[in-house]
Structure formats: C-alpha cells, structure tokens
Design a protein around this motif. Structure first.
Motif, short mmCIF file in Angstrom:
data_model
loop_
_atom_site.label_atom_id
_atom_site.label_comp_id
_atom_site.label_asym_id
_atom_site.label_seq_id
_atom_site.Cartn_x
_atom_site.Cartn_y
_atom_site.Cartn_z
N GLY A 268 39.74 38.11 41.74
CA GLY A 268 39.41 38.00 43.20
C GLY A 268 38.55 38.85 43.82
O GLY A 268 38.96 39.69 44.94
N GLY A 269 37.81 39.35 43.16
CA GLY A 269 36.72 40.50 43.45
C GLY A 269 37.19 42.07 43.34
O GLY A 269 36.29 42.98 43.39
N CYS A 270 38.18 42.05 42.77
CA CYS A 270 38.74 43.46 42.32
C CYS A 270 38.96 43.68 41.00
O CYS A 270 39.40 43.09 40.21
CB CYS A 270 40.03 43.72 43.03
N VAL A 271 38.55 45.05 40.47
CA VAL A 271 38.80 45.44 39.22
C VAL A 271 40.25 45.62 39.10
O VAL A 271 40.57 46.61 39.73
CB VAL A 271 37.74 46.33 38.86
N THR A 272 40.71 44.99 37.71
CA THR A 272 42.22 45.49 37.43
C THR A 272 42.31 45.23 35.89
O THR A 272 41.54 44.76 35.42
CB THR A 272 43.15 44.51 38.52
N GLU A 273 43.46 45.75 35.61
CA GLU A 273 43.88 45.63 34.27
C GLU A 273 44.62 44.27 34.06
O GLU A 273 45.58 44.03 34.56
CB GLU A 273 44.85 46.80 33.81
N ALA A 274 44.03 43.52 33.06
CA ALA A 274 44.67 42.25 32.63
C ALA A 274 45.83 42.19 32.19
O ALA A 274 46.78 41.28 32.42
CB ALA A 274 43.55 41.44 31.75
N CYS A 275 46.23 43.32 31.62
CA CYS A 275 47.50 43.43 30.83
C CYS A 275 48.72 43.82 31.86
O CYS A 275 49.73 43.48 31.67
CB CYS A 275 47.69 44.57 29.86
N LEU A 276 48.26 44.36 33.26
CA LEU A 276 49.35 44.63 34.19
C LEU A 276 49.31 43.63 35.17
O LEU A 276 50.26 43.46 35.97
CB LEU A 276 48.98 46.04 34.72
N THR A 277 48.46 42.74 35.41
CA THR A 277 48.16 41.82 36.31
C THR A 277 49.00 40.51 36.08
O THR A 277 48.50 39.72 34.96
CB THR A 277 46.76 41.33 36.30
N PRO A 278 49.87 39.86 36.47
CA PRO A 278 50.39 38.66 36.27
C PRO A 278 49.56 37.38 36.56
O PRO A 278 48.83 37.38 37.46
CB PRO A 278 51.75 38.65 37.31
N ALA A 279 49.75 36.55 35.55
CA ALA A 279 48.80 35.40 35.82
C ALA A 279 49.45 34.62 36.88
O ALA A 279 50.62 34.38 37.15
CB ALA A 279 48.78 34.54 34.44
N ARG A 280 48.73 34.14 37.61
CA ARG A 280 48.92 33.02 38.78
C ARG A 280 47.98 32.03 38.96
O ARG A 280 47.04 31.78 38.61
CB ARG A 280 48.85 33.86 40.07
N SER A 281 48.53 30.57 39.19
CA SER A 281 47.72 29.52 39.45
C SER A 281 46.73 29.79 40.51
O SER A 281 46.95 30.40 41.66
CB SER A 281 48.53 28.30 39.98
N GLY A 282 45.48 29.33 40.32
CA GLY A 282 44.47 29.29 41.07
C GLY A 282 43.37 30.69 41.00
O GLY A 282 42.46 30.67 41.67
N LEU A 283 44.04 31.55 40.02
CA LEU A 283 43.20 32.86 40.11
C LEU A 283 41.71 32.59 39.42
O LEU A 283 41.54 31.60 38.57
CB LEU A 283 43.96 33.82 39.04
N CYS A 284 41.01 33.48 39.85
CA CYS A 284 39.59 33.47 39.11
C CYS A 284 39.18 34.56 38.58
O CYS A 284 39.25 35.66 39.32
CB CYS A 284 38.41 33.17 40.33
N VAL A 285 39.53 34.65 37.17
CA VAL A 285 39.02 36.07 36.52
C VAL A 285 37.90 35.96 35.97
O VAL A 285 37.48 34.93 35.22
CB VAL A 285 40.57 36.05 35.45
N GLU A 286 37.31 36.95 35.83
CA GLU A 286 35.77 37.10 35.37
C GLU A 286 35.62 38.40 34.50
O GLU A 286 36.28 39.60 34.83
CB GLU A 286 34.69 37.15 36.66
N ARG A 287 34.82 38.49 33.80
CA ARG A 287 34.19 39.74 32.89
C ARG A 287 33.59 40.37 33.79
O ARG A 287 33.10 40.26 35.07
CB ARG A 287 33.26 39.25 31.73
N LEU A 288 33.78 41.93 33.61
CA LEU A 288 33.00 42.98 34.38
C LEU A 288 31.54 42.72 33.67
O LEU A 288 31.40 42.43 32.59
CB LEU A 288 33.51 44.29 34.29
N ALA A 289 30.48 43.30 34.67
CA ALA A 289 29.23 43.52 34.28
C ALA A 289 29.16 44.99 33.67
O ALA A 289 30.02 45.82 34.18
CB ALA A 289 28.40 43.41 35.45
N GLY A 290 28.55 45.49 32.99
CA GLY A 290 28.72 46.76 32.30
C GLY A 290 28.43 47.79 33.28
O GLY A 290 28.94 48.84 33.04
N ASN A 291 28.05 47.72 34.42
CA ASN A 291 27.95 48.75 35.52
C ASN A 291 29.06 48.50 36.41
O ASN A 291 28.93 49.24 37.54
CB ASN A 291 26.64 48.74 36.23
N ASP A 292 30.13 47.74 36.34
CA ASP A 292 30.95 47.43 37.44
C ASP A 292 32.31 48.54 37.36
O ASP A 292 32.97 48.53 38.16
CB ASP A 292 31.97 46.29 37.09
N VAL A 293 32.43 49.18 36.13
CA VAL A 293 33.33 50.36 35.89
C VAL A 293 32.92 51.61 36.59
O VAL A 293 31.93 51.99 36.55
CB VAL A 293 33.70 50.32 34.27
#
Length: 84
Positions: free
Chosen positions: A59-84
C-alpha cells in the motif's frame, strides 16, 4: 487453503488466516522479494523483523513481509533498489 488472496506482482497469492505475507509467499515457492539498495535479493530469513531482509512495499509503505499479516486485497510489490 482459503479463498482469501493478496496480489504479489499481479499474481494472486492465497494465504491462511494469521499467516504473514512472507510465509504466504514462501508457501507459493517465491524465494526472493526483489533487490535491496545494494542490489542484493531480499528474502524471508529471520521471521521476527530483526534482519529486515524481507522488505516489500504494501500500500505504498515499506514494511517487513515477515511481520505484516496477509490480508485480502493487499497489493504487495517488490522494492526498487533505491527504495530502502
């Protein structure tokens, strides 16, 4: 499994109630989550948010995938190399 899914790079990913995004991706044999700032592949590693090796954009925010609960309808994307 379940009828609940989230989007990962335009792919429907099923998940179980209470499962993290990282666990759901790993269950679908998705091993890398995209490059970090140094160009290294991010991945599910520690599972507790300490290493930050599984950073993704949700949803436009950088987060840890291991801590973020999966929820229906989420849009999860890879980071671009300069996003971190």
């Amino acid at each position: 499994m379940t009828d609940e899914t989230f989007q990962w790079m335009a792919q429907e990913i099923p998940f179980r109630q209470g499962e993290s995004i990282a666990a759901a991706l790993e269950a679908q044999d998705i091993q890398t989550f995209g490059p970090d700032a140094s160009g290294q592949d991010t991945r599910f590693f520690c599972g507790i948010g300490a290493c930050q090796c599984c950073l993704v954009r949700v949803g436009g925010c950088v987060t840890e995938a291991c801590l973020t609960p999966a929820r229906s309808g989420l849009c999860v994307e890879r980071l671009a190399g300069n996003d971190v």
